[in-house]
Design an enzyme around this catalytic site. Sequence first.
Site, PDB file in Angstrom:
ATOM      1  N   ASP A  37      39.084  35.995  42.132  1.00 29.80           N
ATOM      2  CA  ASP A  37      38.684  34.783  42.871  1.00 29.80           C
ATOM      3  C   ASP A  37      39.931  33.981  43.284  1.00 29.80           C
ATOM      4  OD1 ASP A  37      37.066  32.805  43.903  1.00 29.80           O
ATOM      5  OD2 ASP A  37      36.314  32.079  41.968  1.00 29.80           O
ATOM      6  N   THR A 125      33.955  42.379  35.059  1.00 33.18           N
ATOM      7  CA  THR A 125      34.667  43.145  34.016  1.00 33.18           C
ATOM      8  C   THR A 125      35.974  42.499  33.567  1.00 33.18           C
ATOM      9  OG1 THR A 125      35.931  44.556  35.544  1.00 33.18           O
ATOM     10  CG2 THR A 125      33.726  45.318  34.904  1.00 33.18           C
TER      11      THR A 125
HETATM   12  N1  AR6 Z   1      42.041  42.945  43.472  1.00 31.47           N
HETATM   13  C1  AR6 Z   1      41.061  43.678  42.883  1.00 31.47           C
HETATM   14  N2  AR6 Z   1      40.593  43.428  41.645  1.00 31.47           N
HETATM   15  C2  AR6 Z   1      41.145  42.405  40.965  1.00 31.47           C
HETATM   16  C3  AR6 Z   1      42.159  41.584  41.497  1.00 31.47           C
HETATM   17  C4  AR6 Z   1      42.609  41.898  42.806  1.00 31.47           C
HETATM   18  N3  AR6 Z   1      43.568  41.173  43.416  1.00 31.47           N
HETATM   19  N4  AR6 Z   1      42.480  40.647  40.551  1.00 31.47           N
HETATM   20  C5  AR6 Z   1      41.708  40.886  39.470  1.00 31.47           C
HETATM   21  N5  AR6 Z   1      40.905  41.951  39.715  1.00 31.47           N
HETATM   22  P1  AR6 Z   1      37.673  38.647  37.196  1.00 31.47           P
HETATM   23  P2  AR6 Z   1      34.835  38.223  36.499  1.00 31.47           P
HETATM   24  C6  AR6 Z   1      39.897  42.606  38.855  1.00 31.47           C
HETATM   25  O1  AR6 Z   1      38.135  38.092  35.909  1.00 31.47           O
HETATM   26  O2  AR6 Z   1      35.003  39.007  35.253  1.00 31.47           O
HETATM   27  C7  AR6 Z   1      37.088  33.794  37.940  1.00 31.47           C
HETATM   28  O3  AR6 Z   1      37.775  32.717  37.343  1.00 31.47           O
HETATM   29  C8  AR6 Z   1      39.986  42.389  37.367  1.00 31.47           C
HETATM   30  O4  AR6 Z   1      40.976  43.238  36.800  1.00 31.47           O
HETATM   31  O5  AR6 Z   1      38.395  38.289  38.425  1.00 31.47           O
HETATM   32  O6  AR6 Z   1      33.662  38.530  37.371  1.00 31.47           O
HETATM   33  C9  AR6 Z   1      35.849  33.346  38.676  1.00 31.47           C
HETATM   34  O7  AR6 Z   1      36.029  32.086  39.296  1.00 31.47           O
HETATM   35  C10 AR6 Z   1      38.585  42.780  36.937  1.00 31.47           C
HETATM   36  O8  AR6 Z   1      38.463  44.200  36.811  1.00 31.47           O
HETATM   37  O9  AR6 Z   1      36.108  38.277  37.489  1.00 31.47           O
HETATM   38  C11 AR6 Z   1      34.829  33.288  37.587  1.00 31.47           C
HETATM   39  O10 AR6 Z   1      34.892  32.082  36.868  1.00 31.47           O
HETATM   40  C12 AR6 Z   1      37.712  42.347  38.116  1.00 31.47           C
HETATM   41  O11 AR6 Z   1      38.625  42.085  39.195  1.00 31.47           O
HETATM   42  C13 AR6 Z   1      35.224  34.443  36.676  1.00 31.47           C
HETATM   43  O12 AR6 Z   1      36.620  34.642  36.921  1.00 31.47           O
HETATM   44  C14 AR6 Z   1      36.893  41.089  37.843  1.00 31.47           C
HETATM   45  O13 AR6 Z   1      37.660  40.221  37.020  1.00 31.47           O
HETATM   46  C15 AR6 Z   1      34.515  35.714  37.042  1.00 31.47           C
HETATM   47  O14 AR6 Z   1      34.806  36.696  36.079  1.00 31.47           O
END
Ligand code: AR6
Length: 179
Positions: A37, A125
């Site tokens: 995000d 995740t």
């Molecule tokens: N490109 C692709 N995947 C990514 C990137 C990127 N640039 N950066 C991280 N990931 P998360 P959630 C992966 O924590 O678990 C936020 O604060 C990461 O390694 O981004 O759904 C929101 O505002 C992981 O596999 O999202 C919410 O509050 C995946 O993206 C909360 O985090 C999702 O990790 C959502 O948590």
Amino acid sequence: MSNTTQIEAILGDITKVTVDAIVNAANSSLLGGGGVDGAIHRAGGPVILEDCKKIIARQGGCKTGEAVITRAGNLPANYVIHTVGPVWNGGNKQEREKLANCYRNSLQLATDNNCKTIAFPNISTGIYHFPKDEAARIAVRTVADYVKKTYTLHKVLFVCFDEENYKLICSEIIHSSGN
Ligand code: AR6
């Protein structure tokens, strides 16, 4: 009956991929956060938050499992589809159904906006701690089910940020294409 939608996975950064829509793993406030995000808002610039604020004014945020669409600012994509994944809470709080809804509602919103190509991160995740193996199974099965019934999408890309997710998604794709 076969369809022409390709389902693929890459290891990489979703802010760098050129597709019609990228999906953001947002939270229900739609005001940004960490993880993917934060990366999407940083790379896309203020236009994304501007559009999110209009959505907040209209409907007051986004519920878990639902999805909304904004412009993509400086990103190579045309749109960002923001969906809110479930926080993993042991598995008895409908986390699996809610995660499947994220994928289904994002695909539907992409289809409604004439997108042909869409990229997903591994929703829930990271900070939300959904077990990666189950999340991969749900992600690929939900996408595979959707594209069996809807023929308008050309490509669905999973952009995995870590090797574990990449391997899990690849093995689910191989599995689902064998059916
Ligand atoms: N490109 C692709 N995947 C990514 C990137 C990127 N640039 N950066 C991280 N990931 P998360 P959630 C992966 O924590 O678990 C936020 O604060 C990461 O390694 O981004 O759904 C929101 O505002 C992981 O596999 O999202 C919410 O509050 C995946 O993206 C909360 O985090 C999702 O990790 C959502 O948590």
